[in-house]
Design a protein around this motif. Structure first.
Motif, short mmCIF file in Angstrom:
data_model
loop_
_atom_site.label_atom_id
_atom_site.label_comp_id
_atom_site.label_asym_id
_atom_site.label_seq_id
_atom_site.Cartn_x
_atom_site.Cartn_y
_atom_site.Cartn_z
N HIS A 1 0.82 -1.20 0.00
CA HIS A 1 0.00 0.00 0.00
C HIS A 1 0.86 1.25 0.00
N PHE A 2 0.28 2.34 -0.50
CA PHE A 2 1.00 3.59 -0.67
C PHE A 2 0.17 4.75 -0.14
N HIS A 3 0.87 5.80 0.25
CA HIS A 3 0.20 7.04 0.65
C HIS A 3 -0.10 7.92 -0.57
N LEU A 4 0.64 7.67 -1.66
CA LEU A 4 0.47 8.45 -2.89
C LEU A 4 0.78 7.58 -4.09
N ILE A 5 -0.10 7.64 -5.07
CA ILE A 5 0.16 7.03 -6.38
C ILE A 5 0.08 8.14 -7.42
N VAL A 6 1.14 8.29 -8.20
CA VAL A 6 1.19 9.33 -9.21
C VAL A 6 1.50 8.70 -10.56
N VAL B 1 -4.26 9.93 -5.15
CA VAL B 1 -3.88 9.58 -6.51
C VAL B 1 -3.78 10.89 -7.29
N VAL B 2 -2.71 11.03 -8.06
CA VAL B 2 -2.46 12.25 -8.85
C VAL B 2 -2.17 11.81 -10.28
N LEU B 3 -3.03 12.24 -11.21
CA LEU B 3 -2.94 11.78 -12.60
C LEU B 3 -2.76 12.96 -13.55
N GLU B 4 -1.69 12.93 -14.32
CA GLU B 4 -1.53 13.92 -15.39
C GLU B 4 -2.38 13.49 -16.58
N HIS B 5 -2.88 14.47 -17.35
CA HIS B 5 -3.75 14.17 -18.48
C HIS B 5 -3.70 15.30 -19.49
N GLY B 6 -4.43 15.15 -20.58
CA GLY B 6 -4.47 16.15 -21.63
C GLY B 6 -5.20 17.41 -21.21
N TYR B 7 -4.94 18.49 -21.93
CA TYR B 7 -5.48 19.80 -21.57
C TYR B 7 -7.01 19.84 -21.58
N ASP B 8 -7.64 18.93 -22.34
CA ASP B 8 -9.09 18.95 -22.46
C ASP B 8 -9.75 17.74 -21.79
N THR C 1 -5.24 15.86 -12.31
CA THR C 1 -6.41 15.75 -11.44
C THR C 1 -6.06 14.84 -10.27
N VAL C 2 -6.57 15.19 -9.09
CA VAL C 2 -6.22 14.47 -7.87
C VAL C 2 -7.49 13.99 -7.16
N GLY C 3 -7.32 13.01 -6.32
CA GLY C 3 -8.42 12.52 -5.51
C GLY C 3 -7.88 11.72 -4.34
N GLN C 4 -8.71 11.57 -3.30
CA GLN C 4 -8.34 10.77 -2.13
C GLN C 4 -9.17 9.51 -2.10
N ALA C 5 -8.53 8.44 -1.61
CA ALA C 5 -9.19 7.14 -1.58
C ALA C 5 -10.11 7.02 -0.38
N SER C 6 -11.27 6.47 -0.61
CA SER C 6 -12.17 6.10 0.48
C SER C 6 -12.25 4.59 0.52
N GLY C 7 -12.39 4.03 1.70
CA GLY C 7 -12.42 2.58 1.82
C GLY C 7 -11.08 1.97 1.50
N GLY C 8 -9.99 2.72 1.75
CA GLY C 8 -8.65 2.22 1.50
C GLY C 8 -8.18 1.33 2.64
N HIS C 9 -6.90 1.36 2.93
CA HIS C 9 -6.32 0.45 3.92
C HIS C 9 -5.48 1.25 4.90
N ASP C 10 -5.57 0.90 6.19
CA ASP C 10 -4.72 1.54 7.19
C ASP C 10 -3.77 0.53 7.81
#
Length: 301
Positions: free
Chosen positions: A188-193, A246-253, A283-292
């Motif tokens: 498990h990770f605290h950040l996935i990019v 999670v942090v995902l790079e993507h296209g301008y549109d 675009t970024v988001g936080q996980a719900s129902g993840g693992h501690d």
């Protein structure tokens, strides 16, 4: 240009003449900058050398070596491929045709990640690492983070490893494989990019600029460029600690589409951020129902 080089010439005159010649043959936004990078490569000097010694004379051999590079640049070959290196963040990276050339706009993503309130010893995963740019930039700023980098291409993984050694960043882990399946065991990770392929295969821009010389496998994805972004978002929650990012790079549109993808997969605090050109770039988001806890991940990669 060949006639111009038949006599002794100084750096200032050569950079101006080279830029004019490049502008005539290639639609580039910064011909003078391109020329200066090629001259620096030829002379093994920094760009500040131009300001200090503008009247420095080149030898015939140096001038001819520069001319050879300039001619290849006129055909569209990226400067980074001609010099074999590219600056990113505070690092100098080796680059080649096996993966993407790091772009300045991706530094915005690095800036954002460094602003997050992550644990001092955060576990970080960079998927599709390419040259290692993102992983190495983060490791250089947060030495206590445990950074893992993965890529489908074994050539890219080898390149990223060399860049880690080149920049004396030796604590990272590197794996070869498709997205999460590259990991040798569940964790498990605290950040996935990720900066994954996100260009539509039919996009006309694939025939323009530097991307003509970069591998299609690192550029294009099915479903209008969204297929790999969807694949990562669908599985990322299994690999994140509770409230991990999670942090995902993507296209301008693609901002709206990626926000919908993350929300559909249970992420919250979903938001898009702009690059230096004011385009939505990641675009970024936080996980719900993840693992501690460090338990096994059900469902695999």
């Amino acid at each position: 240009m060949q006639d111009f080089l038949s006599c002794e010439v100084d750096l200032d005159a050569l950079s101006v003449a080279g830029a004019l010649n490049l502008h005539k043959h290639l639609n580039t936004e910064s011909p003078l900058v391109d020329v200066e990078h090629l001259l620096c490569h030829t002379l093994s000097c920094s760009r500040s050398f131009f300001r200090t010694w503008p009247d420095q004379l080149l030898t015939t051999e140096q001038a001819q070596a520069f001319l050879s590079l300039l001619k290849r640049r006129e055909t569209g070959v990226p400067v980074a491929h001609l010099t074999g290196r590219q600056g990113f963040w505070t690092l100098e990276l080796e680059v080649n045709a096996s993966t993407l050339i790091p772009r300045p706009d991706t530094e915005c993503l690095v800036e954002y990640i460094l602003s997050l309130d992550l644990p001092e010893n955060a576990q970080v995963l960079d998927l599709g690492t390419g040259t290692g740019a993102i992983a190495l930039a983060l490791a250089s700023e947060r030495p206590a983070w445990q950074v893992v980098a993965a890529d489908l291409s074994d050539q890219a993984v080898s390149l990223a490893k060399r860049n880690a050694e080149r920049n004396n960043l030796l604590g990272l882990e590197f794996y070869c494989g498709s997205w999460f399946s590259a990991l040798p065991q569940p964790r498990h990770f605290h950040l996935i990019v990720s900066n994954p392929p996100y260009i539509d295969p039919s996009d006309k821009h694939l025939d323009e600029g530097d991307v003509r010389f970069e591998p299609l496998s690192a550029l294009v994805a099915q479903n209008a460029g969204l297929a790999d972004l969807e694949s990562i978002a669908e599985k990322a929650g299994r690999y994140l600690f509770d409230s991990g990012w999670v942090v995902l790079e993507h296209g301008y549109d693609q901002g709206a589409a990626v926000r919908e993808i993350l929300q559909r997969n249970g992420f919250y605090s979903v938001q898009s951020y702009k690059d230096y050109g004011s385009n939505e770039r990641f675009t970024v988001g936080q996980a719900s129902g993840g693992h501690d806890r460090e338990d096994l991940i059900e469902g695999g990669a």
